[in-house]
Write an enzyme that holds these catalytic residues in place. Structure first.
Site, PDB file in Angstrom:
ATOM      1  N   HIS A  30       0.805  -1.211   0.000  1.00 20.45           N
ATOM      2  CA  HIS A  30       0.000   0.000   0.000  1.00 20.45           C
ATOM      3  C   HIS A  30       0.846   1.272   0.000  1.00 20.45           C
ATOM      4  O   HIS A  30       0.421   2.322   0.432  1.00 20.45           O
ATOM      5  CB  HIS A  30      -0.966   0.012   1.185  1.00 20.45           C
ATOM      6  CG  HIS A  30      -2.193  -0.801   0.931  1.00 20.45           C
ATOM      7  ND1 HIS A  30      -3.459  -0.265   0.919  1.00 20.45           N
ATOM      8  CD2 HIS A  30      -2.327  -2.102   0.636  1.00 20.45           C
ATOM      9  CE1 HIS A  30      -4.324  -1.223   0.638  1.00 20.45           C
ATOM     10  NE2 HIS A  30      -3.666  -2.343   0.482  1.00 20.45           N
ATOM     11  N   ARG A  55      -0.061  10.235   1.184  1.00 24.36           N
ATOM     12  CA  ARG A  55      -0.296  11.303   2.152  1.00 24.36           C
ATOM     13  C   ARG A  55      -0.276  10.685   3.545  1.00 24.36           C
ATOM     14  O   ARG A  55      -0.858   9.621   3.759  1.00 24.36           O
ATOM     15  CB  ARG A  55      -1.650  11.942   1.865  1.00 24.36           C
ATOM     16  CG  ARG A  55      -2.039  13.037   2.806  1.00 24.36           C
ATOM     17  CD  ARG A  55      -3.384  13.643   2.425  1.00 24.36           C
ATOM     18  NE  ARG A  55      -3.277  14.997   1.924  1.00 24.36           N
ATOM     19  CZ  ARG A  55      -4.019  15.508   0.972  1.00 24.36           C
ATOM     20  NH1 ARG A  55      -4.918  14.768   0.364  1.00 24.36           N
ATOM     21  NH2 ARG A  55      -3.886  16.771   0.612  1.00 24.36           N
ATOM     22  N   THR A  56       0.417  11.330   4.460  1.00 30.34           N
ATOM     23  CA  THR A  56       0.352  10.908   5.854  1.00 30.34           C
ATOM     24  C   THR A  56      -0.695  11.782   6.521  1.00 30.34           C
ATOM     25  O   THR A  56      -0.631  12.997   6.458  1.00 30.34           O
ATOM     26  CB  THR A  56       1.724  11.092   6.537  1.00 30.34           C
ATOM     27  OG1 THR A  56       2.683  10.293   5.845  1.00 30.34           O
ATOM     28  CG2 THR A  56       1.672  10.663   7.996  1.00 30.34           C
ATOM     29  N   HIS A  57      -1.697  11.138   7.115  1.00 31.60           N
ATOM     30  CA  HIS A  57      -2.783  11.891   7.744  1.00 31.60           C
ATOM     31  C   HIS A  57      -2.487  12.163   9.215  1.00 31.60           C
ATOM     32  O   HIS A  57      -1.837  11.357   9.880  1.00 31.60           O
ATOM     33  CB  HIS A  57      -4.110  11.127   7.621  1.00 31.60           C
ATOM     34  CG  HIS A  57      -4.685  11.159   6.240  1.00 31.60           C
ATOM     35  ND1 HIS A  57      -4.387  10.206   5.296  1.00 31.60           N
ATOM     36  CD2 HIS A  57      -5.527  12.043   5.638  1.00 31.60           C
ATOM     37  CE1 HIS A  57      -5.026  10.486   4.168  1.00 31.60           C
ATOM     38  NE2 HIS A  57      -5.730  11.594   4.342  1.00 31.60           N
ATOM     39  N   ASN A  76     -19.260  12.679  -0.757  1.00 27.01           N
ATOM     40  CA  ASN A  76     -20.488  12.369  -0.008  1.00 27.01           C
ATOM     41  C   ASN A  76     -21.024  13.637   0.644  1.00 27.01           C
ATOM     42  O   ASN A  76     -20.256  14.536   0.969  1.00 27.01           O
ATOM     43  CB  ASN A  76     -20.200  11.326   1.090  1.00 27.01           C
ATOM     44  CG  ASN A  76     -19.140  11.804   2.074  1.00 27.01           C
ATOM     45  OD1 ASN A  76     -17.946  11.706   1.805  1.00 27.01           O
ATOM     46  ND2 ASN A  76     -19.561  12.346   3.194  1.00 27.01           N
ATOM     47  N   SER A  89      -7.655  16.391   6.055  1.00 28.00           N
ATOM     48  CA  SER A  89      -6.303  16.672   5.549  1.00 28.00           C
ATOM     49  C   SER A  89      -6.187  18.144   5.169  1.00 28.00           C
ATOM     50  O   SER A  89      -6.962  18.980   5.625  1.00 28.00           O
ATOM     51  CB  SER A  89      -6.018  15.796   4.314  1.00 28.00           C
ATOM     52  OG  SER A  89      -6.843  16.153   3.236  1.00 28.00           O
ATOM     53  N   GLU A 114     -17.736  13.057  11.148  1.00 25.07           N
ATOM     54  CA  GLU A 114     -18.400  13.971  12.074  1.00 25.07           C
ATOM     55  C   GLU A 114     -19.770  13.429  12.483  1.00 25.07           C
ATOM     56  O   GLU A 114     -20.412  12.683  11.744  1.00 25.07           O
ATOM     57  CB  GLU A 114     -18.619  15.343  11.412  1.00 25.07           C
ATOM     58  CG  GLU A 114     -17.350  16.051  11.029  1.00 25.07           C
ATOM     59  CD  GLU A 114     -16.631  15.414   9.854  1.00 25.07           C
ATOM     60  OE1 GLU A 114     -17.311  14.909   8.931  1.00 25.07           O
ATOM     61  OE2 GLU A 114     -15.392  15.397   9.868  1.00 25.07           O
TER      62      GLU A 114
HETATM   63  I1  8IG Z   1     -14.160  10.955   1.289  1.00 22.21           I
HETATM   64  O1  8IG Z   1     -17.742  13.400   5.359  1.00 22.21           O
HETATM   65  C1  8IG Z   1     -14.584  11.930   2.992  1.00 22.21           C
HETATM   66  N1  8IG Z   1     -13.644  12.334   3.820  1.00 22.21           N
HETATM   67  N2  8IG Z   1     -14.129  14.543   7.916  1.00 22.21           N
HETATM   68  N3  8IG Z   1     -15.981  13.960   6.624  1.00 22.21           N
HETATM   69  C2  8IG Z   1     -14.621  13.983   6.819  1.00 22.21           C
HETATM   70  N4  8IG Z   1     -13.766  13.464   5.949  1.00 22.21           N
HETATM   71  C3  8IG Z   1     -14.276  12.912   4.844  1.00 22.21           C
HETATM   72  C4  8IG Z   1     -15.639  12.852   4.577  1.00 22.21           C
HETATM   73  C5  8IG Z   1     -16.537  13.414   5.526  1.00 22.21           C
HETATM   74  N5  8IG Z   1     -15.813  12.228   3.400  1.00 22.21           N
END
Ligand code: 8IG
Length: 281
Positions: free
Chosen positions: A80, A101-103, A243, A220, A201
């Site tokens: 990965h 990317r490091t989150h 979304n 990010s 959230e």
């Molecule tokens: I793809 O609805 C993705 N990343 N915080 N909220 C947050 N990060 C996300 C979301 C989301 N959808």
């Protein structure tokens, strides 16, 4: 059984007294050596949904796993590993593509989160394009809609800056670059809210994000943009709305629809990013 792992070496960015800028310089030297490109002009971080875009930007000069570059974290799962690519544009300009990317939610600290940005700056890049997949607060944004980031709200309670480094963040997301993009395609703009994650959230948190001026929620970009500004780069931010944020849609999320929307957006996003890079690099 030993509870310690003596063979685990300390990550270079975690060595006491280490200077993240020096490690970024070392990383940039390795990239220059590997690619044969002494200086890159522009850098892009490809977030979720944007991964396919690299090929459309120009001719691949070189690609290698990020893990061979000093300071880049080893992949959490074998196979990965993110790739770093060097691409030559028609104009002769060179783009550095960061596919890993490091989150912040990984918990390894902010230095590692922004190391790719500092490396891109050390590699010569004057422009940093940060892309991500995110949730949208505007119900008009169907899954698959790209949105320009106009500003951000950093809810991580963290900063990539260390010590008394007072960096101005006015016009962090370059008005010049946003205008250039809007000249190519009419895109909505929004304020990106970076949450720590990795949980999504609650609907109440999404409502709060809207009340305080946010339009996009994600995990990010804001910390990376601050580091890019400190490094003197010009920044462009793009979110792919994958979304509606929690509580925005009256009907529950259909996972298949979200995946399909992301897939259908691929060609359009790749084409959009290629035209953007051509216009501004
Ligand atoms: I793809 O609805 C993705 N990343 N915080 N909220 C947050 N990060 C996300 C979301 C989301 N959808």
């Amino acid at each position: 059984m030993s509870l310690t792992h003596p063979t685990d070496s300390v990550h270079p960015l975690d060595v006491p007294g280490s200077d993240p800028r020096v490690i970024a310089e070392e990383a940039a030297s390795v990239i220059a050596e590997r690619t044969g490109v002494s200086s890159h002009d522009i850098a892009l971080t490809l977030g979720s949904g944007w991964g396919q875009a690299a090929e459309s930007i120009g001719e691949l000069v070189s690609e290698f796993p990020a893990s061979v570059v000093p300071g880049f974290s080893k992949p959490a799962l074998a196979g990965h590993t993110g790739m770093i690519r060097s691409i030559r544009l028609e104009s002769g300009a060179h783009a550095l593509i960061i596919g890993s990317r490091t989150h912040f939610y990984e918990g390894h600290g902010v230095r590692r989160v922004v190391h790719s940005v500092r490396t891109a700056a050390a590699a010569g890049a004057k422009i940093m394009i940060l892309t991500n997949g995110a949730g949208g607060l505007n119900p008009d944004w169907a899954p698959g809609t790209p949105v320009l980031i106009r500003d951000h709200i950093n809810l991580t309670a963290a900063s990539p800056l260390e010590g008394a480094t007072f960096v101005d963040l006015t016009d962090l997301y370059s008005p010049r670059l946003r205008d250039a993009v809007k000249g190519l395609e009419s895109l909505d703009e929004g304020v990106y809210v970076q949450f720590r994650g990795p949980h999504y959230e609650t609907p109440a948190e999404v409502k709060m994000a809207g009340i305080i001026g946010g339009d996009i929620v994600g995990m990010s970009t804001a910390l990376e943009a601050i580091a890019a500004r400190e490094a003197g780069m010009e920044i462009l931010g793009l979110s792919l709305i994958t979304n509606p944020a929690a509580g925005i849609s009256p009907t529950p999320l259909n996972h298949e629809e979200v995946i399909a929307a992301g897939r259908d957006a691929q060609t359009r996003l790749a084409d959009l990013l290629a035209r953007i890079v051509k216009e501004i690099a």
